[in-house]
Enzyme design. Structure first.
Site, mmCIF file in Angstrom:
data_model
loop_
_atom_site.group_PDB
_atom_site.id
_atom_site.type_symbol
_atom_site.label_atom_id
_atom_site.label_comp_id
_atom_site.label_asym_id
_atom_site.label_seq_id
_atom_site.Cartn_x
_atom_site.Cartn_y
_atom_site.Cartn_z
ATOM 1 N N PHE A 157 0.959 -1.146 -0.021
ATOM 2 C CA PHE A 157 -0.040 0.061 0.231
ATOM 3 C C PHE A 157 0.593 1.358 0.306
ATOM 4 C CE2 PHE A 157 -2.737 -3.524 2.269
ATOM 5 C CZ PHE A 157 -3.510 -3.244 0.882
ATOM 6 N N GLY A 205 0.967 -8.224 -5.456
ATOM 7 C CA GLY A 205 -0.363 -8.825 -4.703
ATOM 8 C C GLY A 205 -1.689 -8.900 -6.047
ATOM 9 N N THR A 206 -1.353 -8.143 -6.747
ATOM 10 C CA THR A 206 -2.801 -6.645 -7.449
ATOM 11 C C THR A 206 -2.982 -7.943 -8.638
ATOM 12 O OG1 THR A 206 -0.271 -5.738 -8.571
ATOM 13 C CG2 THR A 206 -2.102 -5.036 -6.747
ATOM 14 N N ASN A 234 -7.812 -7.283 -17.150
ATOM 15 C CA ASN A 234 -8.374 -8.758 -16.347
ATOM 16 C C ASN A 234 -9.638 -7.568 -15.086
ATOM 17 O OD1 ASN A 234 -9.397 -10.438 -14.343
ATOM 18 N ND2 ASN A 234 -6.707 -11.427 -14.157
ATOM 19 N N GLU A 250 -5.670 2.215 -7.011
ATOM 20 C CA GLU A 250 -5.833 3.753 -6.216
ATOM 21 C C GLU A 250 -6.475 4.384 -6.251
ATOM 22 O OE1 GLU A 250 -1.353 4.606 -7.470
ATOM 23 O OE2 GLU A 250 -1.149 5.147 -5.348
#
Ligand SMILES: Cc1cc2nc3c(=O)[nH]c(=O)nc-3n(C[C@H](O)[C@H](O)[C@H](O)COP(=O)(O)OP(=O)(O)OC[C@H]3O[C@@H](n4cnc5c(N)ncnc54)[C@H](O)[C@@H]3O)c2cc1C
Ligand code: SF4
Lengths: 322, 747
Positions: free
Chosen positions: B238, B465-466, B633, B707
């Site tokens: 983050f 992790g995205t 995606n 974001e």
């Protein structure tokens, strides 16, 4: 962390005589040992003791073994049907993982979440160092108690379960080196006064073996209401356990206990007195709430708890008498 | 990493499951702290218990003598830890002061010593035995930034804002605040450092392996090529893991000292003091409009706190200059120093707190105008970026607002406070607009086609992790026609070609051109080889007439089935592989993007349920419409937006790091006392992507989505809270204390 020895008790008699610190689910104790707050030399694991049953007593009451896990107790059929306030209180506490570990005995003796208690770099905490003052006064005290506080300690008793047990007038049964005894929950928890380190009536070496509840009052309704910032996994800002019986629109029996606001699970005799025999109306509920909080002493950050607790009481009474 | 569910046809834009899912769900994905090297030892820092002052004495004798202890490092015995070169964009550090540089204390929890021992338990015990005494001074950690007497600097200005504001028919002049929020990814920061001679390898939790390598080389005083950084998986960051923190240098220095690999895992409590946070902001907004709701003046004066050792500018004016059409505008900002650790970018830095303030002010303006808040936004929609006169590459804010209104059922809203009910509860409906910059940076990638029948991509970027692994795989599947089980994506290793830092939501837009280019290059080589290998089936064909489909090389005029598996082509040519590198540049140097203002946009609609009888408020529903270019995606994309919305609920209602005013300690530094939204707090979330490609950014038309999903959520909730309760909360989080101010006592 200090080194300690560990042994597992095989029988209740053996455990009750052992010189050491009992460990149930460990969710309070291990946490505090990691923080250096608790430094037992000897741990006595009591999870193997045959104290895991919930039984109906001949007088219609309930006997809850000290090793019964919070999840099992909350989901027990008799508890759900006859002591709903207890089931609701348990399920409102902690998280499923913690409830799976936590025991009835351990929950009774869980310690405050006061951040200054949990951090040994603060030497001014009378609960840890008797007579040293209180870091929470003048510090971050939003979560602290407003009832039963003293100049030496304002820590909240954190348990939800114990609030329900207080409204249900439970009895705590212990066995110690000097034998067995039964302690009414009303006499079990101590106010902090000048000795906040003394939290309850247990003598050294005494093991909680079980808790008994009186037979349920058939005509009563029970409610546990917990108010907090987020929807789960948070200690109460204010909670209320109510057991009430009405007939002809009047209150014939009532027990009110509060959580999140007191230095111990807080039985409000004042609220009960204000309600007995009175019509079950909003006006009387509010009057009871006012009576319950009359002696409240807020700190710099938790004045809002006074009004919040009042609303909590009014809503719990409204639901329990509807 | 393999999954059988994806077929290559039309794979771009398909909601394919992430290829690293099975590794994560089975616990086999290796995060930094999961690396256990032979001979490895453990380091545990000792933290200051004061926030301002100097170390008077440090007694390490007892600690040094404890079992297993190898070394206790402190300012008196540590070797030189160099500073990274200031403002080097490729070697940025989070806290510029190296750890243990001197005996000064700037914030609570600052590292004053480091214990290295054989086991974690031994190191922890010895760290607790280090005795420090301080000359302590009263720290400055106040949550009030005004009155501020320092200098403001102008971020953006046009027209004559003060005159226009004074003359405006309708005005709002209010100050808004956002608290310190701590990054709390589930993965703790961790460094494993291992020296071999004068080279060092880091297993790191970083959002930028390349930057990390460059910075650590400067800090450790070794050539860049002597440093390798590996981040296979990240349990998210983050923003908190963008750049190295002091513990990274400590681990490396300790490892060099004891000549053993060293593991240092930051504790959850340290997460609250030593590895960044979103700084406190205080923002005065003056908004003036004509009686019919046309903006005439917009002024933002934004303060944010920073540490004593760094000037961290949150950039609260990120979105202000371009979101609306307004002739007179000024944005200024300034910093206020506090005895806290250095702040760091957190998801949507600047825009997220800035939009809380601006969109709250717009909501207040709508109330003052007696105008519908959606209407007010539509009326002031900008057709060009008025801060610089540039055209927008692709802006569909209007459609976000209109689609969101329709999906949410906004037309049924009755504007009066407390006027809506459902199931005995009061409903509040609120909304806000959102935006976030769109970026693309440079990237190099290698793609190889192997004789083992697999295609591989390599890039020194990282999947935080995205879902970046899956984005690479989707492009490779599209280009080669191979299923996912024959695709390997290798990321997070600085020995590979340099890819981007994972920040600013630019990873997808940045990597797409490079991976596509490298795949095209490798395929061109393959076809050339197919056409020129003596004795092979396609020998003599014009390579230009050959195609690679479903993993088979064939003539354009024939079907794939009539062709040859590509690995057979390579085997026939006795080649192990063919590969190609491709490097794509940043959008700033791209003629296609030059002169365009590139941003993502969004609209957030929130519903809250309010029970005045018990002062309970819960967010029940969020509709979010996002204009973020083409979505590569949609499954991973929607996952990002939903997660961001839940984070927005936390920002609006729960999150705040509290410092004890007496000693500057973050007093709620654990996951029980620092409240974040739980599953039970998650509202029903409806995510819509408009899916307009933005070809100025890349040939796929993709922007980023990490974001933008958080932007606008908190002000939409605050607006809904006002609508339900009549309480206007201008300082987050919105607490029960605030809600008890509502005059409404029953629904
Ligand atoms: C993050 C977190 C959140 C939580 N949230 C809540 C919440 O919302 N509401 C709530 O009510 N609780 C909450 N809890 C507290 C939780 O309910 C208690 O930790 C748990 O009930 C303690 O039970 P245990 O068996 O694990 O106790 P242990 O940790 O094993 O023991 C606690 C104490 O009791 C003593 N002890 C245990 N059994 C006996 C016995 N039979 N006789 C004598 N002494 C004994 C031990 O020596 C120790 O001093 C939370 C805890 C955590 C960690
Ligand atoms: S409130 Fe009680 S537990 Fe907390 S610091 Fe004060 S004395 Fe210690």
């Amino acid at each position: 962390m200090q080194s300690f020895s560990y042994s597992k008790a095989q029988t209740v008699d053996q455990a009750a005589g052992m010189d050491g610190r009992f460990i149930g689910g460990g969710t309070t104790l291990v946490d505090l040992m990691k923080q250096g707050v608790e430094t037992p030399k000897t741990l006595v694991d009591i999870t193997g003791l045959p104290l895991s049953s919930v039984e109906t007593l001949p007088d219609g009451g309930l006997k809850i073994g000290a090793m019964v896990r919070n999840s099992d107790l909350a989901h027990h059929e008799t508890v759900k049907a006859q002591y709903a306030v207890l089931s609701e209180a348990l399920l409102s506490g902690a998280s499923p993982q913690l409830r799976n570990m936590a025991t009835t005995g351990g929950n009774l003796l869980q310690r405050t979440r006061c951040p200054y208690f949990r951090d040994t770099s603060y030497t001014n905490c009378s609960k840890r160092n008797p007579g040293s003052g209180c870091a929470a006064i003048g510090g971050h005290n939003r979560m602290m108690a407003i009832l039963g506080t003293s100049e030496d300690c304002i820590a909240t008793h954190p348990s939800d379960m114990c609030v329900a047990l207080t409204a249900l007038e439970a009895t705590i049964h212990v066995q110690g080196p000097k034998g067995d005894r039964a302690i009414a929950i009303a006499d079990f928890y101590k106010l902090p006064g000048t000795t906040p380190n003394v939290e309850n009536a247990l003598e050294p070496g005494e093991l909680i073996t079980h808790v008994t509840l009186p037979a349920p009052r058939k005509a009563s309704k029970q409610v546990y209401l917990k108010l907090r910032d987020r929807a789960s996994y948070e200690f109460a800002l204010a909670s209320a356990a109510v057991v009430a019986e009405t007939s002809g629109g009047h209150i014939r029996f009532v027990r009110v206990a509060l959580g999140g606001v007191g230095t111990r699970p807080w039985r409000s005799h004042e609220a009960e007195a204000a309600l007995m025999g009175k019509p079950a109306t909003a006006t009387h509920f509010r009057a009871a709430a006012e009576a319950a909080l009359k002696e409240a002493k807020p700190q710099s950050e938790n004045g809002f708890k006074v009004e919040l607790a009042k609303r909590c009481i009014v809503r719990a009474l409204t639901t329990a008498t509807a | 990493m393999a999954s059988t569910t994806a077929s290559p046809h039309g794979i771009i834009g398909r909601p394919v499951p992430r290829i690293d899912g099975p590794l994560k769900t089975t616990g086999t994905a290796q995060y930094a702290a999961d690396f256990h090297l032979p001979g490895m030892v453990f380091a545990v820092p000792v933290q200051a218990t004061v926030a301002k002052g100097t170390i008077r004495s440090l007694d390490v004798t007892a600690a040094q003598a404890m079992p297993g202890v190898l070394e206790v490092l402190h300012h008196g015995n540590v070797e030189r830890i160099y500073r990274a070169v200031p403002n080097d964009p490729n070697a940025t550090v989070s806290e510029t002061r190296p750890p243990l540089e001197d005996n000064r204390i700037y914030y609570w929890g600052q590292y004053v010593a480091l214990v290295v021992a054989e086991t974690l338990e031994q190191a922890t015990a010895a760290a607790a035995a280090v005795k420090a005494e301080y000359s302590a001074e009263t720290p400055q950690v106040s949550g009030e930034l005004e009155p501020f007497a320092g200098t403001w600097h102008t971020v953006s200005a046009r027209g004559k804002v003060d005159e226009a504001f004074d003359a405006a028919a309708v005005k709002v002049d209010q100050t808004y605040g956002t608290p310190v929020e701590t990054h709390n990814p589930i993965e703790l920061h961790a460094t494993v450092a291992a020296w071999a001679g004068d080279t060092v390898t880091f297993y790191e939790s970083t959002q930028g392996v390349v930057n990390h390598r460059n910075a650590m080389a400067q800090i450790l005083g070794v050539p860049r090529e002597n440093v390798t950084v590996i981040t296979k998986f990240l349990g998210s960051g983050f923003g908190g893991k963008l750049f190295p923190w002091p513990h990274c240098a400590l681990a490396a220095v300790a490892s060099r000292r004891v000549q053993r690999p060293v593991k240092l895992v930051v504790t959850r409590t340290m997460m609250f003091s030593n590895v960044g946070h979103r700084p406190l902001t205080e923002q005065r907004f003056r908004v003036g409009a004509s009686a019919d709701g046309k903006l005439v003046a917009l002024r933002q004066d934004a303060l944010n706190h920073t540490s004593m050792v760094d000037n961290f500018d949150e950039g609260c004016g990120e979105a202000t200059p371009y979101l609306y059409s307004v002739p007179n505008l000024t944005v200024t900002s300034a910093l206020v120093q506090r005895n806290v650790g250095s702040p760091m970018a957190m998801r949507g830095p600047g825009a997220v707190p800035g939009l809380f303030a601006m969109e709250s002010a717009m909501d207040e303006l709508a109330v003052a105008l007696k105008m519908d808040p959606v209407e007010l936004r539509l009326k002031n929609d900008a057709s060009i970026d008025e801060s610089n006169g540039q055209k927008f590459s692709s802006r569909h804010l209007r459609e976000c607002l209109e689609t969101g209104s329709a999906k949410f059922g906004w037309s049924k809203r009755t504007p009066a406070v407390g006027s809506m009910r459902r199931d005995g509860k009061v409903l509040g409906w609120g909304m806000a607009a959102a935006s976030w910059g769109a970026y693309r940076f440079g990237c190099s990638t290698t793609v190889e086609l192997g004789a083992d029948g697999k295609v591989r991509a390599r890039c020194a970027t990282q999947d935080v992790g995205t879902g970046l692994y899956t984005i690479f795989a989707q492009v490779l599947a599209e280009k080669t026609g191979l299923p996912f089980e024959r695709i390997e994506v290798l990321l997070g290793d600085t020995t590979m070609p340099e890819g981007p830092l994972s920040g600013g939501s630019w990873s997808t837009a940045t990597v797409l051109p490079a991976v596509a280019g490298a795949a095209d290059g490798a395929i061109a080589s393959l076809l050339q080889i197919a056409a020129s290998t003596p004795g092979a089936k396609l020998e003599g064909a014009d390579a230009k007439t050959l195609r690679l489909t479903e993993g088979r090389v064939h003539r354009a005029t024939e079907s794939a089935a009539q062709g040859v598996p590509f690995e057979t082509v390579l085997q026939a040519a006795r080649l192990n592989r063919v590969s190609a590198d491709s490097t794509s540049g940043s959008a700033f140097e791209d003629p296609k993007a030059k002169g365009l203002s590139m941003h993502s946009f969004g609209a957030q609609f929130a519903e809250v349920e309010w029970e005045p009888e018990i002062a309970r408020l819960r967010v029940s529903r969020v509709v979010t419409v996002i204009d973020a270019g083409r979505i590569i995606n949609p499954r991973a994309g929607a996952n990002q937006i939903k997660g961001a919305v839940v984070m927005g609920v936390g920002m609006a209602m729960l999150e705040e790091t509290v410092y004890d005013p007496r000693n500057g300690q973050p007093i709620n530094g654990n996951l029980a006392d620092y409240l974040m939204a739980t599953c039970a707090d998650s509202p029903e979330i409806d995510v819509t992507f408009l899916d307009y490609p933005d070809y100025a950014l890349n040939s796929y038309g993709a922007r980023g989505i990490g974001e933008i999903g958080l932007a606008g959520v908190a002000p939409a909730i605050a607006s809904a809270v006002y609508h339900a309760t009549g309480v206007r909360v201008r300082k987050l989080p919105i607490r029960i204390e605030d809600l008890l101010q509502s005059e409404m006592r029953e629904a």
